[in-house]
Design a protein around this motif. Structure first.
Motif, PDB file in Angstrom:
ATOM      1  N   VAL A 126       0.844  -1.206   0.000  1.00 37.96           N
ATOM      2  CA  VAL A 126       0.000   0.000   0.000  1.00 37.96           C
ATOM      3  C   VAL A 126       0.871   1.245   0.000  1.00 37.96           C
ATOM      4  CG1 VAL A 126      -1.773   1.244   1.285  1.00 37.96           C
ATOM      5  CG2 VAL A 126      -1.827  -1.244   1.198  1.00 37.96           C
ATOM      6  N   SER A 129       2.336   1.707  -3.391  1.00 39.92           N
ATOM      7  CA  SER A 129       1.319   2.216  -4.327  1.00 39.92           C
ATOM      8  C   SER A 129       1.085   3.714  -4.125  1.00 39.92           C
ATOM      9  CB  SER A 129       0.003   1.457  -4.122  1.00 39.92           C
ATOM     10  OG  SER A 129       0.177   0.072  -4.353  1.00 39.92           O
ATOM     11  N   ALA A 130       1.040   4.140  -2.863  1.00 40.59           N
ATOM     12  CA  ALA A 130       0.864   5.563  -2.583  1.00 40.59           C
ATOM     13  C   ALA A 130       2.038   6.376  -3.122  1.00 40.59           C
ATOM     14  CB  ALA A 130       0.705   5.790  -1.080  1.00 40.59           C
ATOM     15  N   ILE A 133       1.573   6.733  -6.808  1.00 34.82           N
ATOM     16  CA  ILE A 133       0.511   7.716  -7.082  1.00 34.82           C
ATOM     17  C   ILE A 133       1.047   9.140  -6.934  1.00 34.82           C
ATOM     18  CG2 ILE A 133      -1.661   8.655  -6.182  1.00 34.82           C
ATOM     19  CD1 ILE A 133      -2.461   5.762  -5.525  1.00 34.82           C
ATOM     20  N   THR A 195      -5.834  11.352  -3.069  1.00 32.77           N
ATOM     21  CA  THR A 195      -5.876   9.959  -3.524  1.00 32.77           C
ATOM     22  C   THR A 195      -4.879   9.091  -2.763  1.00 32.77           C
ATOM     23  OG1 THR A 195      -6.467  10.763  -5.733  1.00 32.77           O
ATOM     24  CG2 THR A 195      -5.716   8.485  -5.556  1.00 32.77           C
ATOM     25  N   ALA A 196      -3.679   9.621  -2.524  1.00 30.77           N
ATOM     26  CA  ALA A 196      -2.666   8.859  -1.781  1.00 30.77           C
ATOM     27  C   ALA A 196      -3.120   8.604  -0.343  1.00 30.77           C
ATOM     28  CB  ALA A 196      -1.338   9.605  -1.792  1.00 30.77           C
ATOM     29  N   ASP A 198      -6.217   8.376   0.696  1.00 28.95           N
ATOM     30  CA  ASP A 198      -7.247   7.329   0.643  1.00 28.95           C
ATOM     31  C   ASP A 198      -6.625   5.959   0.445  1.00 28.95           C
ATOM     32  OD1 ASP A 198      -9.296   9.131   1.028  1.00 28.95           O
ATOM     33  OD2 ASP A 198      -9.628   9.460  -1.110  1.00 28.95           O
ATOM     34  N   THR A 199      -5.571   5.883  -0.368  1.00 24.69           N
ATOM     35  CA  THR A 199      -4.890   4.602  -0.594  1.00 24.69           C
ATOM     36  C   THR A 199      -4.245   4.084   0.689  1.00 24.69           C
ATOM     37  OG1 THR A 199      -4.446   5.232  -2.889  1.00 24.69           O
ATOM     38  CG2 THR A 199      -3.131   3.430  -1.964  1.00 24.69           C
ATOM     39  N   SER A 206      -7.448  11.849   5.359  1.00 23.79           N
ATOM     40  CA  SER A 206      -8.443  11.831   4.286  1.00 23.79           C
ATOM     41  C   SER A 206      -9.603  12.770   4.583  1.00 23.79           C
ATOM     42  CB  SER A 206      -8.961  10.404   4.078  1.00 23.79           C
ATOM     43  OG  SER A 206      -7.917   9.539   3.689  1.00 23.79           O
TER      44      SER A 206
END
Length: 364
Positions: A126, A129-130, A133, A195-196, A198-199, A206
């Motif tokens: 995660v 992924s952030a 992003i 978005t990051a 939320d990820t 958030s």
């Protein structure tokens, strides 16, 4: 003799070395292969991490990732180690190190350490992924901001804000085109961060970013009102001032511009969501004080003008006015005397006639 003494010595040693100590030594001896295996895993993981991190850094440098992010919050103009490419390579190295440590903990059979590392390991994809992003979003924001700056700059809108309060802001930002491009760029940055967050599943962050995102349209609307109001204020000032070349129309144009500025600022703040009660109260008090002061000044000017201007006129005509007053008084006195004398004669004549009539015997 020796054959008889050996069993006695072995019996004495068995008595002197406790059983639990023997078990501990046996466990340590049995645990040595696991320790050796864990050390080997850590060593291999360290080597692989260094290799994969270096490969990642070189690949990202080849595709120019550091150049794309150099003018974003992720880049650095003075970083000698490759900027964001080096940072991503380091992140890959530490991820490999972490999984090597997790594998070593499993080999050692330490349950608590394995569970803790497993929970952290579940979060690493995660996190990665952030990070991806953020990198992609910041690159897109930078490129999109440049495109918007070029498009808006082509309209040459900077000339329309010369002589207005927006001139200093746009000049420091490099013109309206660059200012608009920066706004778009940072808007993309913001939504990338949203978005990051939320990820990553960070609820507090958030929620904070979502609240600010709900505020962004009102902020943009307020800025548009402000820009349009400034244009309208300057246009109205030019129209009023161009009526003639007198100083009065110039001041009137300035007053109209300031009034439109006030209306614009009030509407912009109200659109954004700020309370405008203080501005309204201040404006009402200022207008009341202004017109009150103008009324007092006008009354004083009229009084002083009339008094000062009529001083010479009164001095020049006071003698004539006094002579006329005296003549009027003399005329009134003469008229009163004439009327009194005429009244006395008529009364004497009447009385004589009455006496005559009464002495005449024929009247009987």
């Amino acid at each position: 003799m020796r054959s008889q003494a050996q069993p006695l010595i072995e019996t004495a040693l068995q008595v002197q070395v406790p059983g639990f100590l023997q078990e501990t030594i046996a466990n340590i001896i049995a645990f040595i292969p696991a320790i050796i295996g864990a050390v080997i895993i850590l060593l291999i993981g360290w080597i692989l991490g260094r290799i994969l991190g270096g490969i990642t850094t070189r690949v990202l440098e080849k595709i120019g990732l550091s150049d794309h992010t150099r003018q974003t919050p992720l880049g650095s103009e003075t970083d000698p180690d490759g900027g964001i490419a080096s940072a991503v390579g380091t992140l890959v190295s530490y991820i490999v190190y972490f999984y090597a440590a997790l594998a070593a903990a499993d080999v050692l059979g330490i349950a608590i350490l394995s569970e803790s590392l497993s929970e952290i390991g579940a979060f690493l994809p995660v996190l990665f992924s952030a990070a991806i992003i953020l990198i992609i979003g910041f690159i897109v924001g930078r490129k999109l901001g440049d495109i918007i700056a070029d498009i808006v700059g082509g309209f040459r809108l900077t000339t329309y804000v010369q002589g207005t309060p927006l001139e200093g802001i746009t000049t420091s930002a490099g013109g309206i085109g660059n200012a608009t491009g920066k706004l778009v760029e940072y808007a993309v940055y913001f939504f990338t961060l949203l978005t990051a967050a939320d990820t990553l599943g960070i609820t507090a962050l958030s929620q904070l970013l979502n609240d600010f995102a709900a505020f962004v349209p009102a902020l943009i609307g307020g800025l548009l009102v402000l820009v349009v109001g400034v244009f309208v204020a300057d246009a109205l000032e030019d129209i009023v001032a161009s009526v003639d070349a007198s100083r009065l129309t110039t001041l009137a144009g300035l007053g109209v511009k300031l009034f439109v500025y006030y209306i614009t600022i009030t509407i912009a703040l109200d659109t954004i969501g700020f309370s405008t009660a203080v501005l309204t109260t201040f404006f009402t008090a200022a207008v009341t004080a202004l017109f009150g002061a103008l009324g007092v000044a006008l009354a004083l000017a009229i009084a002083i003008g009339v008094g000062w201007g009529s001083k010479d006129y009164v001095a020049e005509n006071i003698d004539d006015w006094m002579a006329s007053a005296r003549r009027s008084v003399s005329g009134l006195n003469e008229e009163s005397s004439t009327r009194a004398n005429s009244g006395l004669g008529e009364d004497t004549h009447t009385r004589s006639r009455d006496d005559f009539d009464s002495s005449d015997p024929t009247n009987d």
